[in-house]
Write a protein that holds these residues in place. Structure first.
Motif, short mmCIF file in Angstrom:
data_model
loop_
_atom_site.label_atom_id
_atom_site.label_comp_id
_atom_site.label_asym_id
_atom_site.label_seq_id
_atom_site.Cartn_x
_atom_site.Cartn_y
_atom_site.Cartn_z
N GLU A 72 0.81 -1.22 0.00
CA GLU A 72 0.00 0.00 0.00
C GLU A 72 0.84 1.27 0.00
N HIS A 73 2.04 1.23 0.59
CA HIS A 73 2.90 2.42 0.66
C HIS A 73 4.27 2.06 0.11
N LEU A 74 4.74 2.88 -0.81
CA LEU A 74 6.05 2.68 -1.43
C LEU A 74 6.77 4.01 -1.49
N ASN A 75 7.97 4.04 -0.91
CA ASN A 75 8.80 5.24 -0.89
C ASN A 75 10.13 4.91 -1.54
N ILE A 76 10.34 5.45 -2.75
CA ILE A 76 11.60 5.23 -3.50
C ILE A 76 12.22 6.58 -3.87
N SER A 77 12.03 7.57 -3.05
CA SER A 77 12.60 8.89 -3.34
C SER A 77 14.12 8.83 -3.30
N TRP A 78 14.74 9.58 -4.20
CA TRP A 78 16.19 9.69 -4.33
C TRP A 78 16.86 8.34 -4.65
N CYS A 79 16.13 7.44 -5.25
CA CYS A 79 16.71 6.20 -5.78
C CYS A 79 17.00 6.44 -7.26
N ASN A 80 18.24 6.75 -7.54
CA ASN A 80 18.59 7.20 -8.89
C ASN A 80 18.53 6.09 -9.93
N HIS A 81 18.56 4.84 -9.52
CA HIS A 81 18.56 3.73 -10.46
C HIS A 81 17.18 3.13 -10.68
N ILE A 82 16.14 3.82 -10.22
CA ILE A 82 14.76 3.40 -10.46
C ILE A 82 14.10 4.44 -11.34
N ASP A 83 13.38 3.98 -12.36
CA ASP A 83 12.70 4.89 -13.27
C ASP A 83 11.27 4.42 -13.49
N ASN A 84 10.67 4.93 -14.56
CA ASN A 84 9.26 4.64 -14.83
C ASN A 84 8.99 3.17 -15.12
N ARG A 85 9.97 2.41 -15.60
CA ARG A 85 9.75 0.99 -15.89
C ARG A 85 9.50 0.19 -14.61
N GLY A 86 10.31 0.43 -13.57
CA GLY A 86 10.06 -0.26 -12.31
C GLY A 86 8.76 0.17 -11.65
N ILE A 87 8.40 1.45 -11.76
CA ILE A 87 7.17 1.93 -11.14
C ILE A 87 5.95 1.32 -11.84
N LYS A 88 6.02 1.16 -13.16
CA LYS A 88 4.89 0.59 -13.88
C LYS A 88 4.62 -0.85 -13.45
N ARG A 89 5.67 -1.61 -13.18
CA ARG A 89 5.48 -2.99 -12.73
C ARG A 89 4.79 -3.03 -11.37
N VAL A 90 5.18 -2.13 -10.49
CA VAL A 90 4.56 -2.11 -9.16
C VAL A 90 3.10 -1.67 -9.25
N VAL A 91 2.81 -0.64 -10.05
CA VAL A 91 1.45 -0.14 -10.16
C VAL A 91 0.54 -1.19 -10.79
N GLU A 92 1.08 -1.96 -11.71
CA GLU A 92 0.28 -2.97 -12.39
C GLU A 92 0.01 -4.19 -11.51
N ALA A 93 0.97 -4.57 -10.66
CA ALA A 93 0.85 -5.79 -9.85
C ALA A 93 0.28 -5.54 -8.46
N CYS A 94 0.26 -4.31 -7.97
CA CYS A 94 -0.22 -4.00 -6.61
C CYS A 94 -1.48 -3.16 -6.71
N PRO A 95 -2.64 -3.79 -6.66
CA PRO A 95 -3.88 -3.02 -6.84
C PRO A 95 -4.25 -2.16 -5.63
#
Length: 756
Positions: free
Chosen positions: A328-351
């Motif tokens: 339900e809560h995800l905090n990845i601020s200032w993680c320079n090696h994470i971009d929109n591809r990783g976020i899309k996987r989380v948004v798609e798999a975690c309703p």
């Protein structure tokens, strides 16, 4: 040697069948007994000790134990055997060694003439038993002595126990070894230890093995928050706690634990916890493999905080998407090696994702990601500050979707409202006023909106947006130089005014008194107000003090109570040229004002008791005559009870002002918070006298010119604001209406008369 003459005399005077009394033949009077030395002196001393009243229940076998070796008995007790109660004592019975060479054979020393009584050492004390009768025989064995109902020999008084021996009772029960902590149930032990700090629990573990086992029990560490004590606990102890309580830990916060950088694989630390629900590794020094192990081993994660981890990559987001469906809560601020591809996987798999914090993460210009967030419409908090990749197009897709039906009357797409409650767009330089217009009417549940340092925001956009957010409580408009007092006036009239708690207009140099005064009158629940580097004056501080008087009820107490108020409003007003010490004094005066009221209550008069005397006809007539002649007494004044009550401010204003005034303000606030209102008022009075004296000292020089110049500037500023408000009413609102860069020609003003 015994004397044969004395024995023959004794036999001649003793009747047949009569009991023979033992006696002692004394030595001549001219012979003194030798002084005892060494062992004999010790035995004589013991004899005196044992001659006390401690012969109760002494058996015959125990008496014979002292003389078993053939030496003198230690317990040499003098007993008397009488023929009748009136017969005097016949002598003492001594042992062979203590008889000093004289015979101890039973003789009749009283009836034998010519027998001399020996002289004994006076230091030797003898005790004779009383209450004897003719049936008593002290020399008989114990089993042959006649006894009474109480079990004692007749004639021997009941005495205390022996000095050297205290017999144990047969029915005495052994006292149980009581240990409170050992006998306490384990549940209560855990409850007691929960009131201790984690550092104290670790220290208690060195008491014993049982304490060590209890202190590192997993039930005690179900919630492990090391952010408060990570600097005080060594790495070994922290590893011990995590590995021992691993399966029991539900909430694990290792924020800032840099001491674990080399211990993630040494003892299987990353595999110890398997039932985590809340997990935080913010600002830790951890490698990529350990992050993956934590995410693999915990499939029940609801809250994940990986902010500040440079080694967190899209692979970790892939593991989260595959293994943590309850997120339900995800905090990845200032993680320079994470971009929109990783976020899309989380948004798609975690309703159930409701809180996404991805500050300084790249890829927010991806319209496909924004469309996924728009379609799900579950997100309640979105923190994307410092994201330069966010554009007006992607923000429009997040708010309105793609190819949505358009309303012909308003020209806006017909879409369901967003469930966003908190939106942070601080320093998103890729968006402009056009992107913010898409939020109008689409965020009715918005509570916190941060638009700090977003360039190009105009008054018209915010005047349309603020009325459509009735639940707004936090508004941040810092460094929006294009905004004017029109936005503040619209905020004062919007439905969210009674709910507003935090407002920041710092570095909005076009905002002043005309906008802030209505806000303070309507937004009466403000808790934080930041107005540094603006054009406000002392009127705003005075209005803030008046608002606190009306909002916070005063506390009324009787006597001299120890009352400590709380902080109700934090006000920031430094670097404001129009704020002087007079406005600061208004705040200080309001914080320390105490009203004392006196209440007078009239008490009923005391009833005096009349003396009761016998009344006769003559006395009654005389008393009536005497009362007629006595003068009338003045009336008794009423009794008045005076009570004093004091009313204190329940909430105060914490002010941050000009750096030259700030030390005095802070000291005044400290005194008020600790309840010393008298000292606070004294400090305020002394400071006011100092400021007045300083102004009077510079009245003839540059000080007067400086005051006149500031008065002229303030007058011109208020005139510009008034003219800008009139132009706004006529249709010339915005920055031009405020008189700042509007293109109109200013009227020439003379500085001759400051009043006119």
């Amino acid at each position: 040697m015994s004397n044969p003459l004395a024995e023959s005399v004794l036999e001649a005077h003793t009747p047949t069948g009569a009991p023979q009394s033992p006696t002692v033949i004394p030595p001549p009077f001219n012979e003194q007994p030798p002084k005892l030395k060494g062992r004999q002196r010790l035995l004589a001393g013991l004899q005196r000790v044992s001659s006390s009243q401690s012969v109760q229940r002494l058996s015959g076998s125990r008496s014979r134990a002292y003389s078993a070796n053939g030496k003198g008995s230690v317990s040499c007790i003098s007993l008397q055997s009488t023929q009748s109660l009136n017969t005097p004592s016949l002598g003492s019975v001594l042992t062979n060694e203590l008889s000093m060479g004289y015979s101890t054979a039973p003789t009749s020393a009283v009836t034998t003439p010519g027998i001399q009584v020996p002289v004994f050492d006076e230091s030797a004390r003898f005790r004779y038993l009383s209450k004897l009768n003719g049936k008593t025989s002290a020399g008989m064995p114990t089993e042959l002595r006649p006894t009474t109902k109480s079990g004692l020999t007749p004639g021997i008084a009941e005495v205390d126990e022996d000095y050297f021996f205290r017999p144990k009772s047969q029915h005495a029960q052994q006292i149980r070894d009581f240990n409170f902590w050992r006998d306490l149930p384990s549940e209560l032990k855990m409850e007691v230890l929960t009131y201790l700090q984690p550092r104290e629990v670790v220290r208690l573990s060195v008491v014993s093995k049982s304490w060590h086992k209890i202190c590192f029990d997993g039930q005690l560490w179900a919630t492990l928050d090391a952010a408060e004590f990570y600097q005080d606990i060594p790495a070994d102890a922290l590893v011990k706690v995590i590995t021992s309580a691993g399966p029991f830990v539900r909430d694990l916060n290792l924020r800032g634990c840099v001491q674990l950088s080399e211990r993630w694989h040494s003892r299987g630390l990353s595999d110890a916890c398997t039932n985590l629900e809340n997990f935080s590794l913010q600002d830790c020094r951890i490698d990529r493999t350990s992050i993956h192990n934590f995410l693999y081993a915990n499939s029940r994660l609801v809250h994940i905080n990986l902010s500040g981890l440079a080694l967190a990559t899209n692979s970790a987001m892939k593991i989260v998407a595959a293994n943590c469906p309850k997120l339900e809560h995800l905090n990845i601020s200032w993680c320079n090696h994470i971009d929109n591809r990783g976020i899309k996987r989380v948004v798609e798999a975690c309703p159930n994702l409701k809180d996404l914090r991805a500050g300084e993460v790249r890829g927010w210009d991806d319209t496909e990601l924004m469309l996924m967030l728009f379609t799900s419409n579950i997100l309640e908090r979105l923190i994307i500050m410092n994201c330069d990749t966010l554009t007006d197009e992607s923000l429009a897709v997040l708010m309105e979707g793609q190819d949505s039906e358009v309303d012909y009357l308003t020209g806006r797409p017909i879409v369901p409202p967003r469930k966003l409650k908190h939106l942070d767009l601080t320093r998103c330089r890729g968006i402009s006023d056009a992107g913010l217009k898409t939020m109008v009417g689409n965020i009715p549940e918005m509570e916190g909106l941060q638009l700090s340092k977003v360039r190009g925001v105009l008054d018209s956009t915010l005047t349309d947006l603020l009325p459509s957010t009735p639940m707004l409580t936090h508004l941040d408009l810092e460094e929006l130089e294009e905004l004017s007092n029109t936005v503040l006036q619209c905020l004062a009239n919007s439905p969210c005014a009674p709910r507003l708690r935090h407002l920041s207009i710092s570095y909005c140099e076009s905002m002043g008194d005309s906008g802030m005064l209505p806000v303070l009158k309507t937004c009466t629940h403000l808790r934080s107000l930041e107005m540094d580097n603006t054009r406000i004056s002392d009127l705003v501080l005075t209005e803030a003090a008046a608002m606190m008087r009306q909002r916070a009820p005063r506390t009324i107490l009787q006597g001299k109570p120890d009352f400590k108020p709380a902080t109700g409003l934090r006000l920031v007003a430094y670097d404001c040229q129009n704020v002087t010490w007079t406005g600061v004094r208004e705040i200080l005066s309001r914080n320390a004002e105490v009203f004392v009221t006196t209440h007078a209550t009239e008490l009923p008069p005391l009833q005096k008791r009349k003396p009761q005397t016998a009344v006769t006809p003559a006395s009654s007539s005389s008393s009536s005559c005497s009362t007629e002649n006595l003068p009338s007494r003045p009336p008794t004044p009423p009794r008045i009870h005076i009570t004093r009550s004091s009313s204190f401010p329940s909430e105060i204003i914490q002010l941050k002002c000009f750096y030259n005034f700030q030390p005095t303000v802070e000291e005044h606030t400290k005194r008020v918070l600790r309840g010393d209102f008298a000292a606070a008022r004294r400090l305020e009075r002394k400071w006011a006298e100092f400021m007045i004296a300083q102004e009077e000292a510079g009245a003839a020089g540059a000080g007067s010119r400086r005051r006149r110049r500031r008065a002229r500037e303030a007058q011109m500023m208020h005139a510009d604001e008034a003219e800008g408000g009139e132009q706004g009413l006529l249709g010339g609102g915005g920055a031009a209406g405020a008189g700042v860069g509007g293109g109109r020609r200013r009227r020439a003003r003379s500085g001759g008369c400051a009043v006119m």
